[in-house]
Design a protein around this motif. Structure first.
Motif, PDB file in Angstrom:
ATOM      1  N   MET A  39      -0.517   7.924   0.444  1.00 57.81           N
ATOM      2  CA  MET A  39      -1.741   8.285  -0.279  1.00 57.81           C
ATOM      3  C   MET A  39      -2.981   7.656   0.358  1.00 57.81           C
ATOM      4  SD  MET A  39      -1.294  10.318  -2.877  1.00 57.81           S
ATOM      5  CE  MET A  39      -2.660   9.956  -4.011  1.00 57.81           C
ATOM      6  N   CYS A  40      -2.867   7.216   1.619  1.00 59.44           N
ATOM      7  CA  CYS A  40      -4.017   6.573   2.261  1.00 59.44           C
ATOM      8  C   CYS A  40      -4.781   7.573   3.127  1.00 59.44           C
ATOM      9  CB  CYS A  40      -3.544   5.410   3.144  1.00 59.44           C
ATOM     10  SG  CYS A  40      -2.904   4.026   2.216  1.00 59.44           S
ATOM     11  N   THR A  49       0.831  -1.197   0.000  1.00 60.21           N
ATOM     12  CA  THR A  49       0.000   0.000   0.000  1.00 60.21           C
ATOM     13  C   THR A  49       0.873   1.258   0.000  1.00 60.21           C
ATOM     14  OG1 THR A  49      -2.045   0.901   0.927  1.00 60.21           O
ATOM     15  CG2 THR A  49      -0.269   0.449   2.503  1.00 60.21           C
ATOM     16  N   VAL A  65       1.267   9.262   9.005  1.00 60.81           N
ATOM     17  CA  VAL A  65       2.395   8.991   8.117  1.00 60.81           C
ATOM     18  C   VAL A  65       3.116  10.290   7.782  1.00 60.81           C
ATOM     19  CG1 VAL A  65       2.991   8.257   5.778  1.00 60.81           C
ATOM     20  CG2 VAL A  65       1.352   6.934   7.120  1.00 60.81           C
ATOM     21  N   GLU A  92       1.389   4.189   1.515  1.00 58.82           N
ATOM     22  CA  GLU A  92       0.896   4.763   2.772  1.00 58.82           C
ATOM     23  C   GLU A  92       0.791   6.294   2.724  1.00 58.82           C
ATOM     24  OE1 GLU A  92       3.793   3.350   2.366  1.00 58.82           O
ATOM     25  OE2 GLU A  92       5.326   4.745   3.082  1.00 58.82           O
TER      26      GLU A  92
END
Lengths: 297, 297, 297, 297
Positions: free
Chosen positions: C224-225, C220, C232, C222
């Motif tokens: 862009m989550c 993933t 992050v 992270e």
């Protein structure tokens, strides 16, 4: 006359004049536009018993609509202009205005006149409505709970043609039904036409009046009923035919209806089991349009 | 009161008595039954402007129907019994009888009375109709062009409840819309209820009368319009809410509507962005039913 | 750069070369063609884990197909020609040949070469297959239990472009999702392109490799989550964005993919709540195509 | 033996053991769950050429799912446990994890063993994944671009039954096809079963090997091809039959497959034109299960 081995009967569809409106319903997504278009065109198979004849003409991709969103063109028809005016007001007001994210634009080319549907609906805004312009059109923006509903001030209406039709005669009921679906699929791509019955298909054929019940204006056409083939004198169904379905077509003009009938025949004759294509008429004295099947080709 | 972190307002939905019919439409396939059910329940969002309120209640698998074919239960409602009788006759006669392979059975438990829809429609058979029995029911078999249409002699009607409702208040319009779809999905599984608006969702909220246009019976509820938040005094939308949708529910009785409202709230609070659940009422003086949200839990 | 008030980031989508086939699946009805097309293009989101990237390009009305029946054009893609050959054989043989009433025609313009899918599948006819000609094409007719399956001898393949993409950044997850659906609707009308992920929409964004688990080829992204925004370091999501969805596009050539990206951006910026459009790349060292968003306009 | 006037042949379906998984895919809406379920079960008609046999078992309303959202139960099957493990990983990882708003829960009752699909997929979270508990289940929450994907740690697998089948023999191809759709509709309501072919229907019947092409493992069963009736010696299609379709059923156990076959026969015999129901076997030496049609009743 035969096409692809299927007999095309030398007969005509007897069609009638009707007042036709044609509008584009757009929404944030294709699915939302379809929901509104479906609700607005329901309960609209025949003006014999429904308050309008209505259906979806075609899908229009976002690249080709005034507001750049996906939409469906629908047609709403009635013999009577005043009733059509009422139906436009209620079907747009109750079934599209109330639907999520929708807008309504006129989609009738060469209208005879205009209905002021948008001009009337704007009052629902209770003074908060605004007039804007989109793509050179006069649009009313009406604030709703969930956002603003856009509707064009005037919707074009013209004298169109109702009751264009095809009779599909096939070896079995299922062959007739499969062919009927193929015919509807083909007519979907003919602009300016709808097939207003459920799924575009008519399972019942009527005659004017009734032999037995004098109070009836219309009754089953017993000479065209597959389950009465052995019981009725003068049955008009060929011996080898056990599946008969009708497709009824309304269009913005005679050419559109004829194009739809032609496309329908070409689709039907490709379905295995279709034995004969015919059309329905009432002797030619009732309707203004005689659409001869052989003349289509 | 909070559920899943979402405020449930201490208010009530004000609902009204309505006459409700509930019928099962079967066909050769699930798809054909859906087509007929959709046509018959279209143009049926609200009796304010539509000739009926109508919708699909639920799917019934072939294992559970009187004729062993797949079907959909639909509900058709009107305040007035005579108008409901008319709507049943026309919606069944024009939109289901005309559809391919269909049959209609009564699906109303504990009816107050019966409409003789089948008894009237049978005359369309012009003497070729037959009375048969299926599953202990009196059925009329009417020969059509494509086969025989079956319709139960009488369709049950009872005093039900219209206008049960929920207001979904979410951070953005899209969150409200997604939650509205989730609410409709949940209510689909509550027997005896429909959500008659397009896709089950209402984008417009009305108030009785109009401040500016005295000739109007209803107009937009400007205090609940997300795009008027900054322009209207007394706006009832919380500051952090920009998405408001309503779900309207009709049911066979008060319990069914309450079960639907409960299921709806439980579904809505699971959608990210839903901030508050409320309901619409008119001060409690108009409708016979006050369905308090807190009492549902 | 801004369109309709939405920021278009000055970045590029990094796309890759892929081998693309494009075939037309026709059937007796639109619905039957859709069923076969859907089965044949399933399990086809990304060659990272699926045996192909596949999707429906567009619907073709019966008036425009070689056999006069409704059809869908599908695209099936793989980096490797041999694997694509295998996928064509199995997806056509197992998912279209087996489907009711179908036929398969080549629909690739300007192919680099041809796969002999039809030539191989004909052997299934065990000597009862026949070679026929339709519309100037060499077609094999293979007798099946339910009728004859038609398949064109050769299917064109060309070097196309995979991994064209758009990032939709919106105020909430639901706004992002609604915009993603609108983008997919718009791209549907761009010929020669598919959006191979489920419903055309990607909920997951990956980075190459993994920081924590060295055995992983991808993990993933992270940064862009949306649910990791506060956890992050170096998060690349703007503060006011909580909804991020990606659209991945495969096309027959660079122009088709660019046209799809342009249509997608134009659709997205019309959805309320969309704040920024971006695209995904890997620094520009991996893919052969750098599709700059600003250059699309 | 006759049911509703249709001959039920005294024969058996020869079925095989297969490893079956059964999982529930939920999403924010019914439509989103359907999109993911469809993508994950595509390219899954038969393990002869597809990497799995897969299909949708049934819809589960939000009231009955672990996370209170609407969902579809899907089944994914392979003869080989290791291959099934791979398919679960890729179909869940590539087709459901990537889909908007989804979650995956185990839905297999009485599993023989468990696949650690969730346990493996969690690594995609690159250390940001979390273990949570829902409804007593161990769930991994994996942060994605658009939100968190939930997947149960282990998915149950058991020895099920593949290749349960029915042959529908009807007067015309269209009657056979309509009956096939009715059969699929009926089997949809039998829990623990899928009909993995396109739309649930098989148009092609195979025999083991080939008479003419020795390199083939399977070829058309020429004795069961309607268009070869007059050309092949030993044709097994009755003279009055021109429509033959097969339904293939996979199930969690023998009882489920038998219940589906029974429901299918009961549905088929209600469709006009169906003349005989049969089943396919290979002499009884290949498959472990002999499902006799007469024993179903």
């Amino acid at each position: 006359m035969e096409i692809n081995g299927v007999e095309i009967q030398d007969t005509f569809a007897e069609a009638f004049g009707i007042q036709v409106s044609r509008l584009l319903v757009t929404a944030a997504t294709k699915k939302l536009a379809k929901i509104a278009a479906t609700e607005a065109t329901g309960y609209g198979t025949s003006v014999i018993g429904c308050p309008a004849e209505a259906g979806i003409d075609c899908y229009v991709p976002p690249q080709e609509t005034p507001d750049g969103r996906p939409g469906y063109i629908i047609m709403i028809c009635n013999m009577d202009k005043k009733k059509l005016d009422h139906e436009l007001l209620e079907r747009v007001g109750m079934c599209i205005l109330t639907a999520a994210t929708t807008a309504v634009f006129d989609a009738m080319k060469n209208p005879d006149e205009k209905m002021t549907t948008g001009k009337k609906l704007k009052f629902y805004g209770d003074g908060y409505e605004k007039m804007i312009e989109i793509d050179g059109r006069t649009i009313h923006s009406i604030p709703l709970m969930a956002g603003d509903f856009l509707v064009e001030e005037e919707l074009g209406v013209r004298s169109g043609v109702a009751g264009g039709n095809l009779f599909i005669m096939a070896d079995t009921p299922a062959s007739g039904l499969l062919a009927a679906e193929a015919v509807v699929n083909a007519i979907e791509s003919v602009p300016g036409t709808i097939t207003p019955f459920p799924g575009g298909i008519v399972a019942s054929g009527s005659k004017v009046g009734s032999n037995k019940y004098k109070f009836l204006g219309a009754s089953t056409n017993e000479k065209m009923c597959v389950t009465l083939k052995d019981d009725v004198e003068g049955c008009q169904i060929p011996t080898n035919v056990d599946g008969v379905y009708e497709i009824v077509i309304d269009g913005v003009d005679e050419d559109a209806v004829k194009a739809a009938m032609k496309a329908g025949i070409e689709a039907a004759v490709k379905v295995p089991g279709v034995l004969k294509m015919s059309a329905g008429n009432f002797g030619g004295n009732l309707g203004a349009y005689k659409l001869n099947l052989h003349d289509l080709f």
